[in-house]
Design a protein around this motif. Structure first.
Motif, PDB file in Angstrom:
ATOM      1  N   SER A 410       0.794  -1.230   0.000  1.00 53.09           N
ATOM      2  CA  SER A 410       0.000   0.000   0.000  1.00 53.09           C
ATOM      3  C   SER A 410       0.824   1.276   0.000  1.00 53.09           C
ATOM      4  O   SER A 410       0.257   2.375  -0.079  1.00 53.09           O
ATOM      5  N   ALA A 433     -16.370   1.782  -1.904  1.00 50.23           N
ATOM      6  CA  ALA A 433     -15.325   0.930  -1.322  1.00 50.23           C
ATOM      7  C   ALA A 433     -15.877  -0.307  -0.639  1.00 50.23           C
ATOM      8  O   ALA A 433     -15.764  -0.469   0.582  1.00 50.23           O
ATOM      9  N   ASN A 435     -16.242  -4.236   0.613  1.00 48.08           N
ATOM     10  CA  ASN A 435     -15.220  -5.067   1.247  1.00 48.08           C
ATOM     11  C   ASN A 435     -14.431  -5.868   0.220  1.00 48.08           C
ATOM     12  O   ASN A 435     -13.221  -6.080   0.372  1.00 48.08           O
ATOM     13  N   GLU A 462      -9.717  -7.064  -2.221  1.00 46.40           N
ATOM     14  CA  GLU A 462     -10.511  -7.048  -1.000  1.00 46.40           C
ATOM     15  C   GLU A 462      -9.751  -6.320   0.101  1.00 46.40           C
ATOM     16  O   GLU A 462      -8.530  -6.160   0.045  1.00 46.40           O
ATOM     17  N   ASN A 463     -10.489  -5.878   1.074  1.00 45.82           N
ATOM     18  CA  ASN A 463      -9.891  -5.193   2.201  1.00 45.82           C
ATOM     19  C   ASN A 463      -9.396  -6.204   3.227  1.00 45.82           C
ATOM     20  O   ASN A 463      -9.690  -7.400   3.147  1.00 45.82           O
ATOM     21  N   GLU A 464      -8.671  -5.707   4.196  1.00 44.08           N
ATOM     22  CA  GLU A 464      -8.012  -6.598   5.146  1.00 44.08           C
ATOM     23  C   GLU A 464      -8.995  -7.390   5.997  1.00 44.08           C
ATOM     24  O   GLU A 464      -8.851  -8.589   6.167  1.00 44.08           O
ATOM     25  N   GLU A 468     -14.273  -3.829   7.036  1.00 52.10           N
ATOM     26  CA  GLU A 468     -13.772  -2.683   6.292  1.00 52.10           C
ATOM     27  C   GLU A 468     -14.544  -2.550   4.984  1.00 52.10           C
ATOM     28  O   GLU A 468     -14.261  -3.228   3.996  1.00 52.10           O
ATOM     29  N   ILE A 482      -7.527   1.512   2.676  1.00 53.41           N
ATOM     30  CA  ILE A 482      -8.638   0.724   2.140  1.00 53.41           C
ATOM     31  C   ILE A 482      -8.361   0.362   0.678  1.00 53.41           C
ATOM     32  O   ILE A 482      -8.352   1.226  -0.205  1.00 53.41           O
ATOM     33  N   ASN A 483      -8.159  -0.897   0.421  1.00 55.09           N
ATOM     34  CA  ASN A 483      -7.773  -1.352  -0.916  1.00 55.09           C
ATOM     35  C   ASN A 483      -8.792  -0.994  -1.988  1.00 55.09           C
ATOM     36  O   ASN A 483      -8.451  -0.466  -3.049  1.00 55.09           O
ATOM     37  N   THR A 484     -10.055  -1.331  -1.737  1.00 56.43           N
ATOM     38  CA  THR A 484     -11.055  -1.177  -2.799  1.00 56.43           C
ATOM     39  C   THR A 484     -11.294   0.291  -3.141  1.00 56.43           C
ATOM     40  O   THR A 484     -11.690   0.604  -4.264  1.00 56.43           O
ATOM     41  N   GLY A 764      -2.491  -5.958   7.881  1.00 54.99           N
ATOM     42  CA  GLY A 764      -3.185  -5.880   6.602  1.00 54.99           C
ATOM     43  C   GLY A 764      -2.515  -6.551   5.438  1.00 54.99           C
ATOM     44  O   GLY A 764      -1.314  -6.556   5.316  1.00 54.99           O
ATOM     45  N   THR A 767      -2.555  -3.513   2.791  1.00 58.79           N
ATOM     46  CA  THR A 767      -3.302  -2.400   3.362  1.00 58.79           C
ATOM     47  C   THR A 767      -2.438  -1.472   4.179  1.00 58.79           C
ATOM     48  O   THR A 767      -2.900  -0.411   4.569  1.00 58.79           O
TER      49      THR A 767
END
Length: 768
Positions: A410, A433, A435, A462-464, A468, A482-484, A764, A767
């Motif tokens: 990230s 965003a 999950n 996907e998020n951790e 999320e 937040i990945n997405t 994460g 993340t």
């Protein structure tokens, strides 16, 4: 009946032919020095004479290779490197005993004859003809010097070295003609000085000064009679008479030299006998060549300096030219390495990661606005032993680094945000965003092609953790990584603007290949180096101006002449407003986000965490207005190690993530590096809160693990709709410098009040 063989098996005709060849050589010598009677010695090979005349009249003597000294920014010694360990000294700095010893054993008539010792040639011709071989040579000290010049010029080219040393008539003729020139131009004393400085004495020691230091740990001017005789005896065969490996053989040879000195009246017989009675007493300084000699844990920085020299056109148009200058040596290189920063880096690394750990770490610091590399260290030291390596984890492959680099997770997200802001995306941008979601497609690349997500096995992000999911605004999405959110952002911005931004920031994969144009780069799939990341983040600190990294401050050659050195090239990569906005966002990461444990208490700081899939790599890249640094933790070899349930630096980690180990390494190192130094502030911007939607209830994504199909990637949350429950730390306090939130305590900085999570660190996948 055939004639009886004589002279070691040669027939009469063979002897005659051999004698004729040497006679021709003698005649050529006589012709070259204009002495009558050449024909009387058998000068019958007209072609040989013409070849002699065609040899260039001037011997081009290359500068003698010497040791190069590498210094830090304050003038302290980092390392001494050399292709040949040599220190050139004048004749006045060489013991008179040494001068007499080398002349006595190598050319006792040196001061009596010219370039060629005619008596010596005739003696050798007669002896060799009788014995049918090369039992006796006739090279003068001058001729030996010329031969050594050819060897020196050959450098590390083994073919040229063999050619320079071959026992052929052609080489001998060329050597003789150049000897005539050298005698005319230099004179005896200068020839002797040059000879003693160029000659090889074994044990990697070239020249008498290095030999004196190697065998006796003293300067050449202080050599005693017996020490001088021992070194003079080495020249004929440095390996055979090596006193380190065979003291008895060396003593025998030394005593021959002493007796020869007495025979030619350089010393008395009594002096010779007294010196012969002395045992061989060495005080050896072992040879250590190259960056392994570096102090202050700067072996890898030393290697980076070397590679910088060999790859920069400032030092020569071709690598061959640059290598020749480097190998010639005699340089004094002052570098950008800051002793305080280097010491701080080494200390922090040592405290957190042990040399014997299966996991390694590396850290690099650079100065924003100048590109000066201030520090470079890693937990696996420079060397060849156990738990040592010659791979520099901090740099790219072409500069001596890893063949593959390390995925950055990230820590790549600020580059996407910078590209989006430059394209006009507001800093208050909100995305749904979810999950988990499929990568949206198609997305245009710079070359006009399209990224297409596979229909059979679509790629997903996907998020951790399951809790999320958005909607999120940019500030919160950056703090919580937040990945997405960033996958949706890269869809809106496009791949090409992101690629163009990374190019402006010098973000090039460690392997040297092009950065992949795929949405997965949003989660840090690119493999980069700590130096690349530290220098890219320095651009944010420098309010949007990127400066290329430099490690060399100045260079002087062996004569004190200053050489041109590469300068950092600085160009604007983004607007000041964009950089200031990124500074504000990344301050939030260390104030209350995933990088909280890296935050500094006494000065402005900002940064981003990163952790990759399966926890193979963990990062923290952070900066202050006057220093930027990147810390990587992972497995340095080709075998990837998952950093779960693992002990590193004597501490057990259930899971390693960017804020948990790299963050504290960065904090400790930067705190000490900047101790006692100015603490400037960032130029920040105020990020207005997005309008808070009305309503209540749970999030709009009731099935957080179900991938959201691409289409409109999330969309903006508009006033009047229900945002759902953003997993934001509702108690985030405001920060100084105009950062969003302002209020201390309460809900400062939370665009979606009413939904909170426990503040702290979140382990994460891609993340942090």
């Amino acid at each position: 009946m055939g004639k009886k063989r004589s002279g070691g098996g040669l027939t009469g005709p063979q002897q005659a032919a051999k004698f004729l060849g040497v006679s021709v050589l003698s005649g050529v010598v006589l012709a070259g020095i204009a002495i009558p009677g050449a024909g009387a010695l058998g000068l019958a090979a007209k072609g040989t004479v013409e070849g002699f005349d065609e040899i260039p009249a001037n011997l081009k003597t290359p500068p003698l290779s010497q040791r190069t000294t590498i210094l830090d920014a304050e003038g302290g010694l980092i390392a001494t490197v050399y292709s040949r360990d040599r220190q050139v000294v004048p004749l006045t700095a060489i013991s008179p005993y040494m001068q007499k010893a080398i002349v006595a054993i190598e050319d006792s008539r040196f001061y009596e004859h010219g370039a060629v010792d005619l008596k010596g040639i005739l003696r050798a011709v007669n002896r060799n003809a009788q014995e049918g071989g090369a039992a006796q040579g006739a090279s003068t000290l001058t001729q030996q010097y010329v031969k050594n010049v050819f060897v020196e010029e050959a450098g590390d080219d083994e073919t040229k070295v063999r050619e320079a040393q071959e026992k052929s008539l052609g080489r001998k003729i060329r050597e003789l003609k150049y000897s005539i020139q050298v005698e005319e131009e230099l004179g005896k004393k200068k020839i002797l000085e040059n000879y003693l400085n160029i000659t090889y004495f074994g044990q990697q020691a070239y020249g008498i000064e290095s030999a004196a230091q190697r065998y006796f740990s003293k300067p050449a001017k202080d050599l005693t009679l017996d020490e001088s005789a021992l070194l003079a005896g080495l020249v004929q065969s440095p390996s055979r008479y090596d006193p380190v490996n065979d003291a008895q053989e060396a003593m025998k040879r030394r005593n021959i030299v002493l007796q020869r000195m007495a025979d030619v009246k350089d010393i008395s017989q009594a002096e010779a006998d007294a010196a012969k009675a002395q045992p061989v007493q060495l005080k050896v300084t072992r040879p250590k060549n190259g960056c392994i000699t570096a102090v202050k844990g700067a072996g890898f920085f030393c290697d980076y300096v070397r590679n910088s020299f060999l790859t920069d056109a400032v030092f020569g148009k071709t690598r061959e030219e640059r290598a020749k200058l480097w190998n010639q040596g005699g340089l004094t290189i002052r570098t950008t390495l800051d002793p305080q920063s280097q010491e701080a880096t080494n200390a922090s690394i040592k405290d957190h990661v042990y040399q014997e750990d299966s996991i390694a770490t590396a850290m690099t610091m650079v100065q924003p606005g100048t590109g000066r590399v201030l520090a470079m260290g890693q937990s696996k030291p420079y060397g060849f032993g156990k738990n040592e390596t010659q791979i520099n984890y901090s740099v790219d492959k072409r500069m001596g680094g890893s063949n593959f680099g390390f995925q950055v997770g990230s820590t790549f997200k600020p580059f996407i945000a910078a590209a989006a802001l430059e394209q006009g995306t507001p800093a208050t941008k909100v995305y749904s965003a979810p999950n988990k979601m499929e990568y949206p497609s198609p997305i245009a690349r710079c070359d006009g092609t399209q990224y297409q997500n596979s229909k059979r096995k679509p790629e997903t992000a996907e998020n951790e953790t399951e809790d999320e999911f958005g909607p999120y605004a940019l500030r919160t999405a950056m703090e919580k990584s937040i990945n997405t959110y960033f996958v949706q952002m890269i869809h809106d911005v496009g791949l090409c603007p992101v690629t163009e931004m990374t190019q402006k920031l010098g973000v090039i994969p460690a392997s040297g290949v092009k950065l992949p144009e795929s949405p997965s780069i949003a989660l840090g799939s690119a493999e980069l180096s700590p130096l690349t990341m530290a220098n890219a983040y320095a651009t944010f600190a420098n309010r949007g101006v990127y400066c290329t990294p430099v490690a060399i401050e100045s260079i002087t050659d062996g004569h004190g002449k200053a050489l041109s050195v590469p300068k950092s090239k600085c160009e604007r990569a983004m607007s000041e407003t964009t950089a200031d906005t990124i500074n504000t966002l990344l301050r939030g990461v260390v104030d209350s986000g995933t990088g909280e444990r890296a935050g500094l208490t006494d000065r402005d700081s900002a940064g981003k965490t990163g952790t990759t899939d399966s926890r193979h790599n963990a990062w923290f890249v952070g900066y202050t207005p006057n220093l930027s640094g990147a810390v990587w933790v992972g497995s340095g070899g080709a075998k990837k190690i998952s950093m779960e349930r693992i002990t590193i630096g004597g501490q057990y980690y259930p899971k390693v993530f960017g804020g948990g180990l790299p963050g504290p390494i960065w904090k400790d190192a930067v705190t000490d590096a900047l101790s006692g130094r100015e603490a400037p502030s960032f130029s920040s911007v105020h990020i207005a809160e997005p309008a808070t939607p009305s309503g209540g209830g749970r999030p709009t994504n009731p099935s957080p693990n179900k991938p959201v199909k691409p289409g409109k990637p999330g969309g903006d949350v508009k006033p009047g709709g229900r945002p759902g429950g953003a997993t934001n730390a509702g108690t985030t306090s405001g920060t100084t410098g105009g950062v969003t939130g302002g209020a201390t305590g309460g809900t400062g900085g939370n665009p979606f009040p009413g939904f909170t999570v426990e503040p702290g660190l979140i382990g994460g996948r891609d993340t942090q």
